[in-house]
Design an enzyme around this catalytic site. Structure first.
Site, mmCIF file in Angstrom:
data_model
loop_
_atom_site.group_PDB
_atom_site.id
_atom_site.type_symbol
_atom_site.label_atom_id
_atom_site.label_comp_id
_atom_site.label_asym_id
_atom_site.label_seq_id
_atom_site.Cartn_x
_atom_site.Cartn_y
_atom_site.Cartn_z
ATOM 1 N N HIS A 1 -2.814 -2.333 -9.840
ATOM 2 C CA HIS A 1 -3.702 -1.718 -8.865
ATOM 3 C C HIS A 1 -4.969 -2.535 -8.788
ATOM 4 O O HIS A 1 -5.414 -3.078 -9.803
ATOM 5 C CB HIS A 1 -4.038 -0.279 -9.295
ATOM 6 C CG HIS A 1 -4.553 0.553 -8.176
ATOM 7 N ND1 HIS A 1 -5.863 0.519 -7.790
ATOM 8 C CD2 HIS A 1 -3.914 1.407 -7.355
ATOM 9 C CE1 HIS A 1 -6.014 1.337 -6.772
ATOM 10 N NE2 HIS A 1 -4.858 1.888 -6.476
ATOM 11 N N HIS B 1 0.881 -1.189 0.000
ATOM 12 C CA HIS B 1 0.000 0.000 0.000
ATOM 13 C C HIS B 1 0.911 1.230 0.000
ATOM 14 O O HIS B 1 1.580 1.499 -0.983
ATOM 15 C CB HIS B 1 -0.922 -0.114 1.219
ATOM 16 C CG HIS B 1 -2.062 0.842 1.251
ATOM 17 N ND1 HIS B 1 -2.432 1.628 0.186
ATOM 18 C CD2 HIS B 1 -2.953 1.151 2.245
ATOM 19 C CE1 HIS B 1 -3.482 2.360 0.512
ATOM 20 N NE2 HIS B 1 -3.818 2.093 1.757
ATOM 21 N N ASP C 1 2.527 5.314 -7.218
ATOM 22 C CA ASP C 1 3.812 5.206 -6.526
ATOM 23 C C ASP C 1 5.001 5.034 -7.450
ATOM 24 O O ASP C 1 6.141 5.054 -7.001
ATOM 25 C CB ASP C 1 3.777 4.023 -5.549
ATOM 26 C CG ASP C 1 2.911 4.351 -4.361
ATOM 27 O OD1 ASP C 1 3.009 5.486 -3.894
ATOM 28 O OD2 ASP C 1 2.144 3.482 -3.931
HETATM 29 N N1 ACO Z 1 4.189 -7.179 -10.970
HETATM 30 C C1 ACO Z 1 4.025 -8.381 -11.555
HETATM 31 N N2 ACO Z 1 2.862 -9.057 -11.580
HETATM 32 C C2 ACO Z 1 1.822 -8.495 -10.984
HETATM 33 C C3 ACO Z 1 1.910 -7.227 -10.349
HETATM 34 C C4 ACO Z 1 3.137 -6.567 -10.363
HETATM 35 N N3 ACO Z 1 3.296 -5.370 -9.794
HETATM 36 N N4 ACO Z 1 0.708 -6.899 -9.824
HETATM 37 C C5 ACO Z 1 -0.107 -7.923 -10.118
HETATM 38 N N5 ACO Z 1 0.558 -8.876 -10.828
HETATM 39 C C6 ACO Z 1 0.008 -10.105 -11.396
HETATM 40 C C7 ACO Z 1 -0.223 -11.157 -10.323
HETATM 41 O O1 ACO Z 1 0.889 -12.015 -10.169
HETATM 42 C C8 ACO Z 1 -1.431 -11.874 -10.881
HETATM 43 O O2 ACO Z 1 -0.990 -12.705 -11.938
HETATM 44 P P1 ACO Z 1 -1.668 -14.159 -12.155
HETATM 45 O O3 ACO Z 1 -3.095 -13.871 -12.527
HETATM 46 O O4 ACO Z 1 -0.878 -14.788 -13.230
HETATM 47 O O5 ACO Z 1 -1.563 -14.875 -10.840
HETATM 48 C C9 ACO Z 1 -2.250 -10.755 -11.549
HETATM 49 O O6 ACO Z 1 -1.279 -9.771 -11.917
HETATM 50 C C10 ACO Z 1 -3.290 -10.153 -10.635
HETATM 51 O O7 ACO Z 1 -2.624 -9.735 -9.435
HETATM 52 P P2 ACO Z 1 -3.324 -9.669 -8.020
HETATM 53 O O8 ACO Z 1 -2.272 -9.785 -6.975
HETATM 54 O O9 ACO Z 1 -4.462 -10.639 -7.981
HETATM 55 O O10 ACO Z 1 -3.928 -8.227 -8.044
HETATM 56 P P3 ACO Z 1 -4.446 -7.428 -6.784
HETATM 57 O O11 ACO Z 1 -5.525 -6.538 -7.270
HETATM 58 O O12 ACO Z 1 -4.765 -8.341 -5.656
HETATM 59 O O13 ACO Z 1 -3.153 -6.598 -6.332
HETATM 60 C C11 ACO Z 1 -1.602 -4.869 -6.027
HETATM 61 C C12 ACO Z 1 -3.017 -5.235 -6.503
HETATM 62 C C13 ACO Z 1 -1.412 -5.331 -4.569
HETATM 63 C C14 ACO Z 1 -1.460 -3.351 -6.073
HETATM 64 C C15 ACO Z 1 -0.571 -5.544 -6.959
HETATM 65 O O14 ACO Z 1 -0.750 -5.115 -8.288
HETATM 66 C C16 ACO Z 1 0.874 -5.305 -6.506
HETATM 67 O O15 ACO Z 1 1.368 -6.052 -5.665
HETATM 68 N N6 ACO Z 1 1.550 -4.258 -7.071
HETATM 69 C C17 ACO Z 1 2.891 -3.945 -6.658
HETATM 70 C C18 ACO Z 1 2.839 -3.141 -5.349
HETATM 71 C C19 ACO Z 1 2.357 -1.729 -5.564
HETATM 72 O O16 ACO Z 1 2.805 -1.023 -6.466
HETATM 73 N N7 ACO Z 1 1.439 -1.296 -4.671
HETATM 74 C C20 ACO Z 1 0.910 0.074 -4.690
HETATM 75 C C21 ACO Z 1 -0.538 0.078 -5.015
HETATM 76 S S1 ACO Z 1 -1.111 1.751 -5.151
HETATM 77 C C22 ACO Z 1 -1.348 2.216 -3.562
HETATM 78 O O17 ACO Z 1 -1.524 1.494 -2.637
HETATM 79 C C23 ACO Z 1 -1.322 3.647 -3.341
#
Ligand code: ACO
Length: 435
Positions: free
Chosen positions: A307, A267, A363
């Site tokens: 996201h 987050h 971010d």
């Molecule tokens: N890099 C690589 N793969 C990713 C990423 C990423 N940053 N984000 C999601 N994926 C992939 C997952 O592995 C998953 O793949 P799969 O379907 O083959 O298993 C798919 O995309 C869906 O991902 P989820 O984790 O189910 O998506 P969710 O909505 O739960 O997660 C999150 C959202 C936590 C923001 C995620 O994208 C992430 O971890 N991003 C990196 C951390 C980040 O930048 N966080 C800041 C968010 S903005 C904020 O809080 C202000």
């Protein structure tokens, strides 16, 4: 066509009609779907609240597929271009843009509350010199609830306004004091001749000069970053704020909990993680290998990408990218920028990221700006918590005044043991010895 949903339970052959309102069905309506009179009834299973609306809100609108973000109906792009952070804070909390005199009064009041009780400094002094400033920040916010006994009168509207103004005013001061403690610098007191953002820069970076003069480009950049972070509807920290608030505790305590939720790398800690990732990658030519490892699931995720709600370019990321170039004109180019640009270029062309709709989020560039402005990475989540304060408080107030809301208490699907007899220690020891 009736606004209802017909559900046939294939276990019993019975059909149920459930009303649809605002594109939702009430989860409690599922409860009447039972196999027999003994059955508890059907529940919705939704870890992470992927498809559950927990409230009705009139504050922030997001269309994640189209990349739209609006506060009280106003597009984020217009607010970032034409408004300032305190006006946005007013808008979020009171629901309308202020008149000139309302805004002047609000700014005067907020700026007159920027000083914190001298005793607060003792808490901050109590933290170890190398404490993470976010840990110190959120603990100090919680401690502040003990200074204002009236904060518990949460159903007194006038009292809530005072706490709102007080908290918006004091967050930059607490944040800057936590930072200066961590680097062993004397606290710099608020200078209320300066703007909200300018004063924050003053409390952070003032040295021995008698009057700190913020660079206008950096001051405006700080203010725009504050606007972009002011609210984001029902994210993890806001949900925490509402959850804690649902027990009717005071807003300082609820906000400390929200800040704790923001602390995590998934987050508010994500921009810190982005910088670490860029440093680890080290140079542009190592970007393809890094992307390969992300896709193969060998290393970390591509931080600053993806996201839960945006399945398109995060509109805040577009604005931040522009601000980044303005800031680098003043501070000099952040050497990590080239790696970030290359990562973005490759990821946006790659089927893995395109197919999963993973775009840069807020971010991805904010950390580069903060670093160029002189903020240490550990301050990044604190820089998020300051401007999120009006958003959290607006959401908190909406929650406690909503007659449909109840104390937050989700259900669970219990998969543990069925009832079993307690085995006294003597018998357990006996059976271990026998084995
Ligand atoms: N890099 C690589 N793969 C990713 C990423 C990423 N940053 N984000 C999601 N994926 C992939 C997952 O592995 C998953 O793949 P799969 O379907 O083959 O298993 C798919 O995309 C869906 O991902 P989820 O984790 O189910 O998506 P969710 O909505 O739960 O997660 C999150 C959202 C936590 C923001 C995620 O994208 C992430 O971890 N991003 C990196 C951390 C980040 O930048 N966080 C800041 C968010 S903005 C904020 O809080 C202000």
């Amino acid at each position: 066509m009736p606004d209802t949903l017909s559900i046939t339970d294939n276990r019993t052959g019975k059909t149920y009609e459930v009303p649809i309102e605002d594109g939702t069905i009430k989860a409690l309506d599922l409860r009447k779907i039972k196999t027999d009179a003994e059955d508890f009834g059907l529940m919705a299973y939704d870890p992470g609240f992927m498809n559950t609306a927990a409230c009705k809100s009139r504050i922030t609108f997001i269309d994640g597929d189209k990349g739209i973000l609006r506060y009280r109906g106003y597009p984020i792009e217009q607010l970032a271009e034409q408004s300032d952070f305190l006006e946005v804070a007013y808008l979020l909390y009171f629901g309308e843009l202020p008149t000139r005199s309302q805004l002047d009064d609000f700014k005067r009041t907020v700026l007159s509350h920027t000083i914190i009780h001298e005793q607060t400094k003792k808490f901050i002094d109590g933290f170890r010199h190398d404490s993470h400033p976010m840990g110190a920040f959120l603990s100090t916010v919680a401690a502040l609830s003990t200074f204002y006994r009236e904060v518990k009168n949460i159903f007194d509207a006038q009292n809530r306004v005072i706490q709102f103004e007080r908290m918006v005013a004091k967050m930059p001061t607490i944040a800057a004091f936590c930072y200066r403690h961590s680097v062993g610098m004397p606290f710099a007191y608020p200078d209320n001749d300066l703007s909200y953002a300018g004063n924050f820069l003053n409390m952070m970076f003032k040295g021995t000069e008698t009057k700190f003069k913020p660079n206008p480009v950096l001051e405006r950049a700080m203010d725009v970053l504050f606007i972009l972070h002011a609210d984001h509807e029902q994210n993890c920290s806001t949900t925490t704020m509402r959850g804690i608030g649902s027990s009717h505790c005071d807003p300082f305590t609820a906000l400390a909990g929200a800040a704790a939720a923001l602390y995590g790398p998934l987050h508010g800690g994500a921009n810190e993680a982005v910088l670490k990732m860029l440093v680890e990658i080290g140079s542009k030519d190592r970007v393809p290998e890094f992307i390969r490892r992300v896709k193969a699931g060998e290393g970390q995720r591509l931080m600053g990408f993806g996201h839960r709600v945006y399945k398109n370019y995060d509109p805040r990321a577009k604005i931040i990218k522009k601000v980044a170039f303005e800031v680098f004109e003043v501070t000099g180019r952040n050497p990590l920028l080239d790696i970030a640009l290359e990562l973005e270029r490759i990821a946006l062309e790659d089927d893995y990221f395109v197919g999963r709709k993973l775009y840069p989020n807020v971010d991805f560039y904010s950390g580069l700006i903060y670093q160029a402005m002189g903020f240490p990475t550990e301050m990044f989540p604190v820089l998020f918590a300051i401007p999120r304060t009006p958003g959290w408080l607006s959401q908190w107030e909406e929650q406690i005044l909503d007659p449909e809301q109840r104390i937050v208490r989700p259900r669970q699907v219990y998969l543990g043991y069925d009832e079993r007899e307690y085995v006294p220690m003597a018998i357990r020891e006996e059976s271990t010895q026998t084995v």
